[in-house]
Design a protein around this motif. Structure first.
Motif, PDB file in Angstrom:
ATOM      1  N   UNK A  86       0.820  -1.201   0.000  1.00 25.03           N
ATOM      2  CA  UNK A  86       0.000   0.000   0.000  1.00 25.03           C
ATOM      3  C   UNK A  86       0.860   1.259   0.000  1.00 25.03           C
ATOM      4  N   UNK A  87       1.962   1.233   0.743  1.00 25.24           N
ATOM      5  CA  UNK A  87       2.851   2.397   0.794  1.00 25.24           C
ATOM      6  C   UNK A  87       3.501   2.635  -0.565  1.00 25.24           C
ATOM      7  N   UNK A  88       3.895   1.559  -1.237  1.00 22.87           N
ATOM      8  CA  UNK A  88       4.506   1.693  -2.556  1.00 22.87           C
ATOM      9  C   UNK A  88       3.490   2.226  -3.570  1.00 22.87           C
ATOM     10  N   UNK A  89       2.268   1.760  -3.469  1.00 25.38           N
ATOM     11  CA  UNK A  89       1.216   2.226  -4.378  1.00 25.38           C
ATOM     12  C   UNK A  89       0.913   3.703  -4.130  1.00 25.38           C
ATOM     13  N   UNK A  90       0.882   4.091  -2.866  1.00 34.19           N
ATOM     14  CA  UNK A  90       0.646   5.478  -2.510  1.00 34.19           C
ATOM     15  C   UNK A  90       1.766   6.380  -3.032  1.00 34.19           C
ATOM     16  N   UNK A  91       3.003   5.931  -2.873  1.00 36.02           N
ATOM     17  CA  UNK A  91       4.161   6.699  -3.353  1.00 36.02           C
ATOM     18  C   UNK A  91       4.119   6.835  -4.876  1.00 36.02           C
ATOM     19  N   UNK A  92       3.804   5.746  -5.573  1.00 33.99           N
ATOM     20  CA  UNK A  92       3.722   5.771  -7.033  1.00 33.99           C
ATOM     21  C   UNK A  92       2.598   6.688  -7.505  1.00 33.99           C
ATOM     22  N   UNK A  93       1.465   6.630  -6.821  1.00 30.34           N
ATOM     23  CA  UNK A  93       0.335   7.489  -7.183  1.00 30.34           C
ATOM     24  C   UNK A  93       0.674   8.958  -6.977  1.00 30.34           C
ATOM     25  N   UNK A  94       1.350   9.267  -5.883  1.00 32.53           N
ATOM     26  CA  UNK A  94       1.735  10.657  -5.614  1.00 32.53           C
ATOM     27  C   UNK A  94       2.714  11.168  -6.665  1.00 32.53           C
ATOM     28  N   UNK A  95       3.665  10.334  -7.040  1.00 25.92           N
ATOM     29  CA  UNK A  95       4.632  10.730  -8.069  1.00 25.92           C
ATOM     30  C   UNK A  95       3.941  10.940  -9.414  1.00 25.92           C
ATOM     31  N   UNK A  96       3.043  10.023  -9.767  1.00 22.79           N
ATOM     32  CA  UNK A  96       2.311  10.152 -11.036  1.00 22.79           C
ATOM     33  C   UNK A  96       1.457  11.413 -11.042  1.00 22.79           C
ATOM     34  N   UNK A  97       0.840  11.724  -9.903  1.00 22.81           N
ATOM     35  CA  UNK A  97       0.019  12.929  -9.813  1.00 22.81           C
ATOM     36  C   UNK A  97       0.868  14.183  -9.959  1.00 22.81           C
ATOM     37  N   UNK A  98       2.055  14.191  -9.373  1.00 23.79           N
ATOM     38  CA  UNK A  98       2.962  15.337  -9.518  1.00 23.79           C
ATOM     39  C   UNK A  98       3.399  15.508 -10.963  1.00 23.79           C
ATOM     40  N   UNK A  99       3.723  14.405 -11.623  1.00 24.12           N
ATOM     41  CA  UNK A  99       4.130  14.471 -13.029  1.00 24.12           C
ATOM     42  C   UNK A  99       2.978  14.995 -13.888  1.00 24.12           C
ATOM     43  N   UNK A 100       1.781  14.515 -13.630  1.00 22.46           N
ATOM     44  CA  UNK A 100       0.606  14.966 -14.379  1.00 22.46           C
ATOM     45  C   UNK A 100       0.355  16.455 -14.173  1.00 22.46           C
ATOM     46  N   UNK A 101       0.464  16.907 -12.920  1.00 22.62           N
ATOM     47  CA  UNK A 101       0.238  18.327 -12.624  1.00 22.62           C
ATOM     48  C   UNK A 101       1.296  19.207 -13.286  1.00 22.62           C
ATOM     49  N   UNK A 102       2.552  18.801 -13.224  1.00 18.92           N
ATOM     50  CA  UNK A 102       3.622  19.572 -13.854  1.00 18.92           C
ATOM     51  C   UNK A 102       3.442  19.618 -15.372  1.00 18.92           C
ATOM     52  N   UNK A 103       3.088  18.491 -15.959  1.00 24.29           N
ATOM     53  CA  UNK A 103       2.856  18.461 -17.412  1.00 24.29           C
ATOM     54  C   UNK A 103       1.692  19.367 -17.802  1.00 24.29           C
ATOM     55  N   UNK A 104       0.628  19.334 -17.024  1.00 24.93           N
ATOM     56  CA  UNK A 104      -0.533  20.180 -17.323  1.00 24.93           C
ATOM     57  C   UNK A 104      -0.176  21.658 -17.226  1.00 24.93           C
TER      58      UNK A 104
END
Length: 58
Positions: free
Chosen positions: A2-20
């Motif tokens: 769960x911690x790894x999934x949470x970390x991956x989701x947070x990183x993906x969300x940051x990448x998405x926000x920066x790209x947007x």
């Protein structure tokens, strides 16, 4: 797991926000310049349009 999934989701969300944030101004500029309906047929564009139409008819 769960911690790894949470970390991956947070990183993906940051990448998405920066790209947007980087792509949004370019998209807004393209949207504002695309105000005309269809191809503008003035000057060189008109000459090219007529030339292409004549070639397609022969």
């Amino acid at each position: 797991m769960t911690a790894a999934l949470l970390q991956t989701s947070a990183t993906a969300l940051r990448i998405l926000a920066l790209s947007a944030m980087m792509i949004a101004p370019v998209g807004a500029l393209a949207w504002s310049n695309a105000g005309g309906l269809g191809i503008e047929k003035q000057g060189t564009g008109l000459v090219l349009f007529i030339t292409l139409q004549r070639q397609s008819m022969s």
